[in-house]
Design a protein around this motif. Structure first.
Motif, PDB file in Angstrom:
ATOM      1  N   SER A 155     -95.788 -96.448 -61.739  1.00  0.00           N
ATOM      2  CA  SER A 155     -96.371 -98.012 -61.687  1.00  0.00           C
ATOM      3  C   SER A 155     -94.948 -98.786 -61.160  1.00  0.00           C
ATOM      4  O   SER A 155     -95.106 -99.804 -60.240  1.00  0.00           O
ATOM      5  CB  SER A 155     -96.875 -98.733 -62.863  1.00  0.00           C
TER       6      SER A 155
ATOM      7  N   THR B 135     -81.828-109.673 -71.725  1.00  0.00           N
ATOM      8  CA  THR B 135     -82.699-110.615 -71.104  1.00  0.00           C
ATOM      9  C   THR B 135     -83.005-110.103 -69.711  1.00  0.00           C
ATOM     10  O   THR B 135     -84.099-109.450 -69.374  1.00  0.00           O
ATOM     11  CB  THR B 135     -82.567-111.959 -71.256  1.00  0.00           C
ATOM     12  N   THR B 228     -88.103-110.375 -66.537  1.00  0.00           N
ATOM     13  CA  THR B 228     -88.814-110.522 -67.899  1.00  0.00           C
ATOM     14  C   THR B 228     -90.002-111.269 -67.660  1.00  0.00           C
ATOM     15  O   THR B 228     -90.881-111.122 -68.883  1.00  0.00           O
ATOM     16  CB  THR B 228     -87.586-111.268 -68.840  1.00  0.00           C
ATOM     17  N   THR B 229     -90.045-112.109 -66.607  1.00  0.00           N
ATOM     18  CA  THR B 229     -91.377-113.178 -66.771  1.00  0.00           C
ATOM     19  C   THR B 229     -92.088-112.770 -65.513  1.00  0.00           C
ATOM     20  O   THR B 229     -93.421-113.384 -65.723  1.00  0.00           O
ATOM     21  CB  THR B 229     -90.795-114.516 -66.646  1.00  0.00           C
ATOM     22  N   TYR B 231     -93.027-109.744 -64.209  1.00  0.00           N
ATOM     23  CA  TYR B 231     -93.745-108.277 -63.977  1.00  0.00           C
ATOM     24  C   TYR B 231     -94.426-107.897 -65.493  1.00  0.00           C
ATOM     25  O   TYR B 231     -93.835-108.501 -66.372  1.00  0.00           O
ATOM     26  CB  TYR B 231     -92.569-107.284 -63.770  1.00  0.00           C
ATOM     27  N   ASP B 232     -95.341-106.959 -65.399  1.00  0.00           N
ATOM     28  CA  ASP B 232     -95.825-106.759 -66.603  1.00  0.00           C
ATOM     29  C   ASP B 232     -95.348-105.553 -67.371  1.00  0.00           C
ATOM     30  O   ASP B 232     -93.955-104.921 -66.639  1.00  0.00           O
ATOM     31  CB  ASP B 232     -97.608-105.987 -66.390  1.00  0.00           C
ATOM     32  N   ARG B 233     -95.586-105.007 -68.408  1.00  0.00           N
ATOM     33  CA  ARG B 233     -94.975-103.816 -69.014  1.00  0.00           C
ATOM     34  C   ARG B 233     -94.811-102.489 -68.176  1.00  0.00           C
ATOM     35  O   ARG B 233     -94.032-101.842 -68.633  1.00  0.00           O
ATOM     36  CB  ARG B 233     -95.695-103.740 -70.249  1.00  0.00           C
ATOM     37  N   ASP B 234     -95.913-102.488 -67.084  1.00  0.00           N
ATOM     38  CA  ASP B 234     -95.480-101.298 -66.241  1.00  0.00           C
ATOM     39  C   ASP B 234     -94.842-101.743 -65.080  1.00  0.00           C
ATOM     40  O   ASP B 234     -94.845-100.874 -64.223  1.00  0.00           O
ATOM     41  CB  ASP B 234     -96.995-100.844 -65.895  1.00  0.00           C
ATOM     42  N   LEU B 235     -93.817-102.719 -65.073  1.00  0.00           N
ATOM     43  CA  LEU B 235     -93.297-103.151 -63.881  1.00  0.00           C
ATOM     44  C   LEU B 235     -93.860-103.527 -62.913  1.00  0.00           C
ATOM     45  O   LEU B 235     -93.374-103.319 -61.749  1.00  0.00           O
ATOM     46  CB  LEU B 235     -92.042-102.169 -64.003  1.00  0.00           C
TER      47      LEU B 235
END
Lengths: 254, 254
Positions: A155, B135, B228-229, B231-235
């Protein structure tokens, strides 16, 4: 099936790694299919990575080292160091070149970059002195395949992935190095999430790699444009091609 | 003006080259402006480019070398080799890092790739073990500047140039290496057509470089998005940002 010649260049310090295993697998598969295979295992060869004055023993140091000129002179007078000359002979011999490597910092490991920097000299891989027919690059007629392991998940390299599309990240290699020297690069073979590859996923990767190796000389290459017909003398894409503005690096696909 | 600390990493085999001259010029300019400067002249240091088992003397070879794990373990237990530890100390010390290099095959020379591969370890430059506040990356708060000489003419790297836009070609470095580790990369400083730089063009390049060095801590960095703000957790880039489809790597600019 025609018997072909394939050079596998491998760049991982650990033969028991996923990369080491994939390199051996490719060699076995290709030989089993009747091809001739030669291997450059860069770590085993203790390949010297850095271009430096030792590469040009004929240059006395009286004048500053100009790498481009020195490489061209050494190439055209057959005065390259033995290690570089041997690799050029292998590339010249090959109908296809496979580069097997882990993606480190979004590119090849230093030792493989050093293989490119030192082997793909001015006068061998590109440049005005390359003997004709220099039409689509010095190494025309050869196929090329990147076989890459990537620690990050897929991803992160997807269409909207933070690291950029994999095709864009690999553009400097696929287009810059391979296409520019005249080779026909295929879509890369990629194993994602290489930090931990359980047996089932490894088996699937191996099957997929087998399929890709079987198609090495028949699969369609990446449809990059023609250097000789699609760009002007300043190497800009001709105005009638994709006139509607940019779409990133896809501009360079037919 | 605040006194700052700057690390100049230089990667050219010839001190009398354009790169050597630009590196010296940067050091002089920055010192004259009152800054502290340290230099890593990789060729002069005979920097070891390839990551290999010698980097991890604590690893006995009983088990296969896993580079990522070995780098993390050596980093967290302060068992890195002295050369790598010294470079990490310099990067940690610096408020800004300048990488001075010739563009070889659309990337850094092997010796500089080897500096990145060996110094930017898991546990130092990125990774779960990087101490908080992690961060925006481990090396947050630092600026970075690529100072690049390019043999090819500018048109080949323009919006429609055959080699790809320079911003795209340098994305693996600007975004992959610098941004991802938390640094704030500026627009690169570039000298094109570096094969032959007549005196007048060299003087102009020097003036321009002087201006860029003067703005090292005040110019706006490349406006890459926030890891950090945005992108989602899967980048993957969040769906509400640039919802209309891709526009190449510019997707990752605010």
């Amino acid at each position: 099936m025609t018997r072909k010649k394939i050079l596998v260049v491998s760049a991982h310090p650990e033969p028991r790694s996923l990369n080491g295993t994939l390199a051996s697998f490719a060699v076995e598969e290709l030989r089993a299919a009747g091809h001739e295979v030669r291997v450059s295992d860069l770590y085993a060869m203790k390949w010297k990575a850095a271009v430096d004055a030792d590469d040009f023993p004929d240059d006395t140091g009286d004048r500053p080292l100009d790498v481009l000129t020195a490489q061209e002179r050494a190439t055209l007078t057959s005065r390259l160091t033995a290690d570089v000359a041997a690799e050029q002979e292998k590339v010249r011999w090959a109908d296809a070149v496979i580069l097997q490597f882990p993606l480190w910092w979004f590119s090849v490991p230093a030792i493989l970059k050093g293989w490119i920097d030192r082997v793909f000299t001015n006068g061998f891989a590109y440049g005005p002195a390359v003997p004709p027919p220099y039409t689509e690059g010095a190494l025309g007629g050869r196929r090329a395949l990147l076989s890459v392991t990537i620690g990050a998940r897929e991803s992160a390299f997807s269409e909207r992935g933070a690291h950029g599309r994999l095709a864009d990240v690999l553009f400097p290699l696929q287009h810059g190095v391979l296409w520019f020297t005249g080779m026909a690069p295929l879509e890369p073979f990629v194993v994602h999430g290489s930090v931990d590859v359980p047996a089932a996923r490894f088996a699937a990767a191996r099957s997929e790699y087998r399929r890709r190796l079987a198609g090495l000389f028949t699969d369609d290459p990446v449809p990059f444009r023609s250097l000789t017909t699609d760009y002007d003398r300043d190497l800009r894409l001709l105005p009638d091609l994709e006139p509607k503005g940019t779409n990133g690096l896809d501009l360079h696909l037919r």
